[in-house]
Design a protein around this motif. Structure first.
Motif, PDB file in Angstrom:
ATOM      1  N   ALA A 107       0.836  -1.197   0.000  1.00 26.35           N
ATOM      2  CA  ALA A 107       0.000   0.000   0.000  1.00 26.35           C
ATOM      3  C   ALA A 107       0.874   1.251   0.000  1.00 26.35           C
ATOM      4  O   ALA A 107       1.980   1.253   0.544  1.00 26.35           O
ATOM      5  N   LYS A 108       0.371   2.320  -0.598  1.00 27.90           N
ATOM      6  CA  LYS A 108       1.101   3.579  -0.646  1.00 27.90           C
ATOM      7  C   LYS A 108       0.968   4.317   0.683  1.00 27.90           C
ATOM      8  O   LYS A 108      -0.084   4.299   1.313  1.00 27.90           O
ATOM      9  N   LEU A 109       2.046   4.955   1.091  1.00 30.23           N
ATOM     10  CA  LEU A 109       2.037   5.780   2.294  1.00 30.23           C
ATOM     11  C   LEU A 109       1.638   7.186   1.876  1.00 30.23           C
ATOM     12  O   LEU A 109       2.399   7.882   1.195  1.00 30.23           O
ATOM     13  N   THR A 110       0.452   7.625   2.257  1.00 32.11           N
ATOM     14  CA  THR A 110      -0.047   8.929   1.812  1.00 32.11           C
ATOM     15  C   THR A 110      -0.342   9.875   2.967  1.00 32.11           C
ATOM     16  O   THR A 110      -0.413  11.088   2.773  1.00 32.11           O
ATOM     17  N   ASN A 111      -0.511   9.342   4.166  1.00 28.74           N
ATOM     18  CA  ASN A 111      -0.846  10.160   5.329  1.00 28.74           C
ATOM     19  C   ASN A 111       0.112   9.790   6.447  1.00 28.74           C
ATOM     20  O   ASN A 111       0.035   8.693   7.004  1.00 28.74           O
ATOM     21  N   PHE A 112       1.027  10.691   6.784  1.00 32.90           N
ATOM     22  CA  PHE A 112       2.090  10.336   7.729  1.00 32.90           C
ATOM     23  C   PHE A 112       2.653  11.593   8.390  1.00 32.90           C
ATOM     24  O   PHE A 112       2.271  12.726   8.054  1.00 32.90           O
ATOM     25  N   CYS A 113       3.559  11.393   9.322  1.00 32.35           N
ATOM     26  CA  CYS A 113       4.221  12.492  10.012  1.00 32.35           C
ATOM     27  C   CYS A 113       5.718  12.455   9.731  1.00 32.35           C
ATOM     28  O   CYS A 113       6.306  11.379   9.625  1.00 32.35           O
ATOM     29  N   VAL A 114       6.310  13.627   9.612  1.00 31.41           N
ATOM     30  CA  VAL A 114       7.767  13.775   9.553  1.00 31.41           C
ATOM     31  C   VAL A 114       8.180  14.450  10.859  1.00 31.41           C
ATOM     32  O   VAL A 114       7.821  15.608  11.098  1.00 31.41           O
ATOM     33  N   GLY A 115       8.868  13.708  11.712  1.00 35.49           N
ATOM     34  CA  GLY A 115       9.221  14.221  13.027  1.00 35.49           C
ATOM     35  C   GLY A 115      10.718  14.336  13.213  1.00 35.49           C
ATOM     36  O   GLY A 115      11.482  13.542  12.659  1.00 35.49           O
ATOM     37  N   VAL A 116      11.138  15.332  13.989  1.00 37.57           N
ATOM     38  CA  VAL A 116      12.549  15.529  14.300  1.00 37.57           C
ATOM     39  C   VAL A 116      12.732  15.525  15.814  1.00 37.57           C
ATOM     40  O   VAL A 116      11.973  16.160  16.550  1.00 37.57           O
ATOM     41  N   ASN A 117      13.740  14.795  16.257  1.00 37.14           N
ATOM     42  CA  ASN A 117      14.048  14.664  17.675  1.00 37.14           C
ATOM     43  C   ASN A 117      15.488  15.105  17.905  1.00 37.14           C
ATOM     44  O   ASN A 117      16.385  14.678  17.177  1.00 37.14           O
TER      45      ASN A 117
END
Length: 220
Positions: free
Chosen positions: A19-29
């Motif tokens: 499945a395609k990844l279309t809804n996600f988060c880009v997080g920085v720590n």
């Protein structure tokens, strides 16, 4: 299993199920700076690290068409740099920033992201071809002093991680003496499909405007 990205690696936004990844988060720590101190070196002193996660959106003509960066930047400061007012949501509502973290992790890595940009590719304007994610240090420290800086892509929300798709330990890649900004990675569209490129290039840019100018001139 999450993909452990290396500098320069490119990946498809496709899960193990196909499945395609279309809804996600880009997080920085990232971590605050800790140094020993006090009597005979006992105890420790912590210095806050204020990094800003930002992004610019590039259209098919290789021009900036939208942006996200901190609204806490003074408007007169941005005007002198030739930049519009900061905001936390793109015009189409496809990208949303969680808000500023002014300190970084204290007492070690807590495993949570300090700043997060949520991405919904389904809402993204059709003319957007590239999205660059980058960090700028508001303080005087350079990246060689910061204990860690990591980026990851995951399914979930800014307060809850469901599944990590890919992670990238940016600070493990190179020495960062005198570097105060970092171009972390980009989403880009190729033949109708979205992909991610882990860039991980540190720079000596003194301001947000310098980083944006560098991206437009050298990475688009």
């Amino acid at each position: 299993m999450a993909i452990n990205l290396q500098k320069g690696q490119r990946i498809n936004l496709e899960k193990s199920t196909g499945a395609k990844l279309t809804n996600f988060c880009v997080g920085v720590n990232w971590g605050a700076i800790e140094v020993s101190g006090g009597f005979l070196g006992f105890g420790k002193k912590t210095t806050d690290v204020d990094l800003d996660l930002s992004c610019i959106l590039i259209d098919e003509n290789k021009k900036i068409c939208d942006h996200i960066y901190s609204p806490l930047y003074r408007e007169d400061f941005l005007q002198r740099l030739g930049l519009p007012k900061g905001k936390l949501v793109t015009n189409d509502g496809a990208l949303r920033h969680s808000g500023d973290d002014l300190a970084g992790d204290k007492d070690g890595d807590d495993g949570l992201d300090n700043e997060i940009i949520s991405v919904d590719l389904g809402k993204l304007s059709s003319n957007v071809a590239q999205i660059f994610f980058f960090l700028n240090n508001v303080g005087k420290e350079d990246f060689s002093m910061i204990p860690y800086a990591k980026i990851r892509m995951y399914e979930g929300t800014p307060t809850r991680v469901y599944e990590v798709f890919a992670s990238y330990n940016v600070s493990a890649e190179q020495q960062y003496s005198s570097k105060r900004a970092m171009i972390m990675g980009k989403l880009y569209k190729k033949e109708g499909a979205w992909k991610f490129n882990a860039i991980g290039d540190a720079t000596d840019d003194a301001s947000l405007a310098h980083t944006i100018d560098r991206i437009v001139k050298s990475y688009v």
